[in-house]
Structure formats: C-alpha cells, structure tokens
Design an enzyme around this catalytic site. Structure first.
Site, PDB file in Angstrom:
ATOM      1  N   GLN A 182       0.827  -1.216   0.000  1.00 36.76           N
ATOM      2  CA  GLN A 182       0.000   0.000   0.000  1.00 36.76           C
ATOM      3  C   GLN A 182       0.860   1.264   0.000  1.00 36.76           C
ATOM      4  O   GLN A 182       0.331   2.365  -0.114  1.00 36.76           O
ATOM      5  CB  GLN A 182      -0.897   0.036   1.245  1.00 36.76           C
ATOM      6  CG  GLN A 182      -1.939  -1.041   1.309  1.00 36.76           C
ATOM      7  CD  GLN A 182      -3.110  -0.838   0.357  1.00 36.76           C
ATOM      8  OE1 GLN A 182      -3.302   0.238  -0.218  1.00 36.76           O
ATOM      9  NE2 GLN A 182      -3.900  -1.872   0.171  1.00 36.76           N
ATOM     10  N   HIS A 204      -0.732  -3.176  -8.597  1.00 38.97           N
ATOM     11  CA  HIS A 204      -2.145  -2.853  -8.848  1.00 38.97           C
ATOM     12  C   HIS A 204      -2.785  -1.938  -7.812  1.00 38.97           C
ATOM     13  O   HIS A 204      -3.945  -1.536  -7.975  1.00 38.97           O
ATOM     14  CB  HIS A 204      -2.968  -4.132  -9.057  1.00 38.97           C
ATOM     15  CG  HIS A 204      -3.297  -4.920  -7.829  1.00 38.97           C
ATOM     16  ND1 HIS A 204      -4.511  -4.790  -7.192  1.00 38.97           N
ATOM     17  CD2 HIS A 204      -2.605  -5.845  -7.138  1.00 38.97           C
ATOM     18  CE1 HIS A 204      -4.533  -5.627  -6.164  1.00 38.97           C
ATOM     19  NE2 HIS A 204      -3.383  -6.273  -6.100  1.00 38.97           N
ATOM     20  N   THR A 243       9.195 -17.484 -16.624  1.00 39.02           N
ATOM     21  CA  THR A 243       9.403 -16.458 -17.654  1.00 39.02           C
ATOM     22  C   THR A 243       8.825 -15.129 -17.201  1.00 39.02           C
ATOM     23  O   THR A 243       7.687 -15.069 -16.732  1.00 39.02           O
ATOM     24  CB  THR A 243       8.743 -16.906 -18.979  1.00 39.02           C
ATOM     25  OG1 THR A 243       9.339 -18.130 -19.386  1.00 39.02           O
ATOM     26  CG2 THR A 243       8.917 -15.860 -20.063  1.00 39.02           C
ATOM     27  N   CYS A 329     -11.283  -7.979   4.067  1.00 41.04           N
ATOM     28  CA  CYS A 329     -10.579  -8.972   3.253  1.00 41.04           C
ATOM     29  C   CYS A 329     -11.007 -10.409   3.495  1.00 41.04           C
ATOM     30  O   CYS A 329     -10.355 -11.331   3.044  1.00 41.04           O
ATOM     31  CB  CYS A 329      -9.076  -8.810   3.401  1.00 41.04           C
ATOM     32  SG  CYS A 329      -8.474  -7.381   2.491  1.00 41.04           S
TER      33      CYS A 329
HETATM   34  C1  LIG Z   1      -3.101  -5.930  -1.664  1.00 42.92           C
HETATM   35  C2  LIG Z   1      -2.170  -6.287  -0.588  1.00 42.92           C
HETATM   36  C3  LIG Z   1      -1.464  -7.493  -0.618  1.00 42.92           C
HETATM   37  C4  LIG Z   1      -1.650  -8.505  -1.722  1.00 42.92           C
HETATM   38  O1  LIG Z   1      -1.069  -8.037  -2.902  1.00 42.92           O
HETATM   39  P1  LIG Z   1      -1.322  -8.810  -4.284  1.00 42.92           P
HETATM   40  O2  LIG Z   1      -0.367  -8.128  -5.212  1.00 42.92           O
HETATM   41  O3  LIG Z   1      -2.748  -8.582  -4.625  1.00 42.92           O
HETATM   42  O4  LIG Z   1      -0.976 -10.230  -4.077  1.00 42.92           O
HETATM   43  C5  LIG Z   1      -0.590  -7.756   0.404  1.00 42.92           C
HETATM   44  N1  LIG Z   1      -0.423  -6.893   1.415  1.00 42.92           N
HETATM   45  C6  LIG Z   1      -1.086  -5.726   1.484  1.00 42.92           C
HETATM   46  C7  LIG Z   1      -0.839  -4.802   2.615  1.00 42.92           C
HETATM   47  C8  LIG Z   1      -1.989  -5.386   0.489  1.00 42.92           C
HETATM   48  O5  LIG Z   1      -2.648  -4.235   0.562  1.00 42.92           O
END
Ligand SMILES: *Cc1c(COP(=O)(O)O)cnc(C)c1O
Length: 393
Positions: A182, A204, A243, A329
């Site tokens: 984050q 993302h 890959t 979550c």
């Molecule tokens: C979203 C998130 C994850 C998981 O990340 P992904 O790339 O979706 O596997 C792990 N830790 C935190 C703090 C997140 O906000």
C-alpha cells in the site's frame, strides 16, 4: 439506470492509468520476446524493458537493480520473503515476530510456519493502530530470525515507524521484512535509511496492472539469503523461476514512475479530499475515526459507526459508492475485520465500519455525493433502529 457507483475502494485495487496501458501495449505484440532469450534482438528488447523497470523500482526505494526480484504480486513476495528466510535461517533460530494488523498474506505464511515448528509472536497494536516499540524490543530473542511489519495498513492506512523498527532489528541482527504493497509510490521509502532487508511490492494498488509485484532482497550489509519457493529455469538469480511477464513489468515501472512524479501533489489532494469527507461525516455523533489521525495514508478514511448494523450500512451505501466494510478482506461477512478488533473494538462496532479509499480519479464533487448519501443512510438506519429497539438489541 445503469450508472455505476462511485469507486472509493482504492486499497483493494486501482484502475490502470491510461499512460500505463499505453506503455504496456507494444510489449504484447511488437516487443513480445522472452527477456531470457540472449541470442537475438527480440530477447534483448524485452530484457531492456525489464531492466528499465528494475532501475525505476530500485531508485524508488533506494536499492540497486540487482536487488529486485519480480513476483506475481505482494502475496507471492510476502511468501517468498517469510518462508524463504525461514528455510535458510532455521538453524540460527526458529522465532519470527509480526503484528496483529498484518495482511493475511503475511499472517498466513507465519501460521503455516508454525505448523512446521516455528514460534510466531504476533504483537498487538496500540489503539491508534501503531506498533508499540517497547513491546517489540521485549519480544526479541536470541533465536529471532525475522521481523515482519507492514509499511502501510490496507484497512486503516496506518503507517508504521519503519526506520525505528529497522534500526532495532539491525542492532540485534534480525532480518527486517516490510509489506509495502500500500506504500509504494505513496510515501517515501528508503531501504538504506530505514534499514529494511526485504520489501514486498505490488503494481495494482498504484494504478498499475494486476498480477505483477516484486520483492526487494538486500545484497549487502547484510546479504540476505532466500530459499526459492518456485523452482525452475533459475530466473531472478534463482530466487523465483518463471518467464518474466514483460508487459506487466513495463506497466509496473511506468505506474511507479508516474506515482513518484505526482506523489507530492497527490498526497496534498488526497489529504484535502479526505478532510472534506471527514468534516462532513464527523458532524454526526457516534462516528469514530479508525487509526492514527496523522500517521496514515492520505487517501484512507476508515470509520466505525455506532448504533447501526454493519451489513445494513453497507447495503445502504452500495447503490452510490463502492467501498469496503469492516469485514474487508474476508470472504465470509460474519467475521469482523481482524484489524479493527486489534484496535480494541467490539465485534459489533468493528463490523459497522466503512473503509473509504480515495484515489487518483476521485473528485470533490464525488466526495460530496458520498458524504451526503452516507449521512442520510446512517441517519435513516438509526431512526429505524430506534423504532425497532426492543426487538433488535
Ligand atoms: C493488496 C495487498 C497485498 C496482496 O497483494 P497482491 O499483489 O494482490 O498479491 C498484500 N499486502 C497488502 C498490505 C496489500 O494491501
């Protein structure tokens, strides 16, 4: 009416920035080579693009490009960091420390290691969501091999004091891992200044594509060793075979580049939008801010609401806004968030919570619509709760 609700769930994911999409596109069709192909130009082009993202990520956290290991996201990076360290260092010790508000992608690998015989200390947090550094110090043992504390919380946005934790771990020669999923692009990160040994990243949450992330692995002072969790062609210096996904990697680099360039202005803008939202919502009685008021992500507002049912609240908000509830979550909506209960909330109050995740594409106008509708929803739920008081409580 097919108008979609206003998106305010930027801690879950973000839309991919158009500039990121544009940078990615040529790598699907034109520059499609395998970065591991060393004998022709197709491979060289792809490798050059991967190298560029390595450099962008390294510069973003004050690391070197060789210290970046690409993964499928932060979940995989966390697994690689925690299990990878446990497998290499178990002869030195079998004790790991983390905190109660971590993402399940940290807590679950730790719980898995527990089944293998490791000892896991899960430290509570203070009422404001921050770690208690004296508690951390007390938890250190000669056999502690790893401390994992997140940079920014995905529910309440709280920013942990990384530099202080890093210094303490460094003094005691304990490896320090931080989940910065984050945080990347949103707050300054410096693996040297903060003495971080391992850092998980993802694209993302910062307007990049899903399915790509990275683990920073310190190479000097000390050199951190990891047991690979995926074996194969020996990619990423043997730490993560497979890959490389060039288009996603290009998008990751572009997303972080943009986020860094805009970090100061976005932080300012998100802070103003959050203030605007909070000023309106806090006019109601019995609305509490979750998490430290200052040490938090600019785009995060998390509230608990007294006198309403959590499920009814989310249902009432849904037509107008896409937000997450206090059961964020988890897939079952009956368990309240472990993060909010860690702050000392009752399950009922933890459940009656809303996380607003403000992002790049939100406007003042949207914030006002959201505030107005949230207030009306809470008031009407409270009124009907009052009418039904006898039967409900
Ligand atoms: C979203 C998130 C994850 C998981 O990340 P992904 O790339 O979706 O596997 C792990 N830790 C935190 C703090 C997140 O906000």
């Amino acid at each position: 009416m097919s108008i979609r609700p206003i998106y305010l769930d930027c801690h879950a994911t973000t839309p991919v920035d158009e500039r990121v999409v544009a940078a990615m596109l040529p790598y699907f069709t034109e520059y499609f080579g395998n970065p591991a192909s060393i004998s022709h130009v197709y491979g060289w082009e792809a490798e050059a693009a991967v190298k560029q993202t390595r450099e962008i990520l390294a510069a973003a956290i004050n690391a070197t490009p060789e210290e970046i290991v690409f993964t499928s996201g932060a979940t995989e990076a966390n697994n690689l960091a925690i299990k990878g360290v446990a497998e290499v260092y178990f002869k030195k010790g079998q004790h790991i420390i983390t905190i109660a508000t971590e993402h399940s992608a940290v807590l679950d690998p730790c719980n898995y290691l527990k089944t293998l015989g490791f000892e896991i200390t899960i430290l509570p947090v203070k009422k404001d969501g921050l770690i208690d550094l004296t508690e951390l110090e007390k938890a250190f043992r000669p056999e502690t091999i790893l401390v994992s504390v997140m940079a920014a919380n995905n529910e309440i946005g709280v920013l942990q004091p990384l530099a202080e934790i890093g210094e303490m771990c460094h003094q005691s020669q304990i490896i320090f891992h931080t989940d910065a999923a984050q945080a990347i692009g949103k707050i300054p990160l410096d693996v040297q200044g903060m003495k971080i040994d391992l850092m998980s990243l993802t694209a993302h949450k910062v307007y990049g594509p899903k399915g790509i992330g990275a683990l920073y692995v310190r190479r000097r002072n000390p050199r951190v060793q990891l047991a690979p969790q995926q074996h194969g062609g020996g990619h990423e210096r043997g730490m993560r075979s497979g890959t490389l996904y060039t288009p996603q990697i290009v998008g990751f680099g572009k997303a972080v580049e943009i986020a860094l360039a805009e970090q100061a202005t976005e932080t300012q803008r998100f802070t103003e939008l959050r203030q605007r939202l909070w000023e309106q919502l806090s006019q109601l009685s019995g609305v509490h801010l979750n998490g430290h008021p200052q040490a938090r992500l600019a785009g995060n507002l998390n509230i608990s609401v007294e006198g309403v049912d959590g499920a009814a609240l989310l249902l009432g908000l849904q037509p107008v806004m896409a937000v997450s509830s206090g059961s964020a979550c988890s897939s079952t909506n009956t368990t309240p968030s472990h993060v909010l209960t860690a702050l000392g909330h009752s399950p009922k109050l933890a459940y009656a919570s809303v996380r607003f995740g403000i992002g790049r594409f939100n406007t003042e106008e949207e914030i006002d619509i959201v505030a107005k509708h949230a207030i009306a929803t809470i008031q009407s739920l409270r009124n009907s709760a009052f009418v039904n008081l006898g039967s409900r409580e």
